[in-house]
Design a protein around this motif. Structure first.
Motif, PDB file in Angstrom:
ATOM      1  N   VAL A  46       9.033  35.603  21.703  1.00 36.49           N
ATOM      2  CA  VAL A  46       9.396  36.479  22.813  1.00 36.49           C
ATOM      3  C   VAL A  46       8.129  37.190  23.270  1.00 36.49           C
ATOM      4  CG1 VAL A  46      10.697  38.506  23.530  1.00 36.49           C
ATOM      5  CG2 VAL A  46      11.760  36.817  22.030  1.00 36.49           C
ATOM      6  N   LEU A  48       6.732  40.165  25.794  1.00 36.01           N
ATOM      7  CA  LEU A  48       7.137  41.338  26.568  1.00 36.01           C
ATOM      8  C   LEU A  48       5.998  41.751  27.497  1.00 36.01           C
ATOM      9  CD1 LEU A  48       8.709  43.443  23.674  1.00 36.01           C
ATOM     10  CD2 LEU A  48       9.831  41.770  25.169  1.00 36.01           C
ATOM     11  N   ALA A  96      12.591  45.310  28.524  1.00 38.06           N
ATOM     12  CA  ALA A  96      12.423  44.976  27.110  1.00 38.06           C
ATOM     13  C   ALA A  96      13.310  45.812  26.200  1.00 38.06           C
ATOM     14  CB  ALA A  96      10.961  45.132  26.711  1.00 38.06           C
ATOM     15  N   LEU A  99      16.218  43.881  24.800  1.00 34.16           N
ATOM     16  CA  LEU A  99      15.792  42.633  24.177  1.00 34.16           C
ATOM     17  C   LEU A  99      16.888  41.928  23.369  1.00 34.16           C
ATOM     18  CD1 LEU A  99      13.610  40.591  23.567  1.00 34.16           C
ATOM     19  CD2 LEU A  99      12.692  42.138  21.847  1.00 34.16           C
ATOM     20  N   THR A 138      15.450  42.537  16.754  1.00 37.98           N
ATOM     21  CA  THR A 138      15.328  41.153  17.197  1.00 37.98           C
ATOM     22  C   THR A 138      14.567  40.263  16.217  1.00 37.98           C
ATOM     23  OG1 THR A 138      15.394  41.873  19.504  1.00 37.98           O
ATOM     24  CG2 THR A 138      14.424  39.733  19.084  1.00 37.98           C
TER      25      THR A 138
END
Length: 196
Positions: A46, A48, A96, A99, A138
């Motif tokens: 991921v 950001l 974000a 998320l 996450t």
């Protein structure tokens, strides 16, 4: 690219609190920031605040067509440019802070690595906490957050507060050497194993 620099500067002038820098990061910085991205397997990465995609390009190079790469950009104009240039990454216009929900929406439960280009020192304490909470929720238990900071801002109160919060949120936080080839000079935090 000169066009990227002009676009980035224009977006900074419109919204310095969310863009956070006056120019894109260097390739040298991108290599260090993306270094935790595995070069084998099927990882979930991921990103950001990808901006104009300097980190995105390096992440895609390291993945070589494997795994999942979600890039979350709050600025629709920057996101549109990324989608055209990096079809291997899933570009998402979003915040974000959301998320975990964004990941779930795309059928993914956890991320192996979170690469952040967010301007942490520009954020108030509450936003730093919400973002770190979303990242910790996450990441896998062995996951890594990698982000960077500018050397000249290291001793400013928001930067020092972020460093403290990072050390509280992760079992291990390792800063890199200074990357002098970036404008301005920067260093990278590799934060491993989120505390839950």
């Amino acid at each position: 690219m000169a066009n990227d620099a002009a676009l980035f500067f224009g977006q900074f002038m419109r919204s310095p609190g969310t863009t956070g820098a006056v120019a894109p990061s260097s390739q040298r910085l991108a290599r260090v920031v993306a270094s935790p991205v595995p070069e084998r397997g099927d990882p979930v990465i991921v990103e950001l605040g990808p901006g104009t995609g300097v980190f995105t390009k390096e992440i895609q190079r390291r993945l070589g067509g494997r795994g999942h790469h979600l890039a979350i950009e709050i600025n629709p104009r920057l996101a549109a440019g990324l989608a055209d240039r990096h079809p291997g990454a899933k570009i998402i216009v979003g915040d974000a802070v959301n998320l975990p929900q964004l990941l779930a929406h795309h059928g993914l439960e956890r991320a192996d690595v979170v690469v952040s280009g967010l301007p942490w020192a520009a954020f108030p304490a509450g936003l730093q906490d919400r973002l770190l909470g979303a990242i910790r929720e996450t990441l896998t238990p062995q996951g890594t957050l990698t982000t960077f900071a500018y050397v000249h801002a290291r001793t400013l109160p928001p930067a020092m507060r972020f460093r403290r919060r990072l050390m509280e949120a992760f079992e291990e936080v390792v800063p890199s050497r200074t990357i002098w080839g970036n404008v301005p000079p920067a260093f990278v935090y590799h934060a491993r194993r989120p505390r839950h």
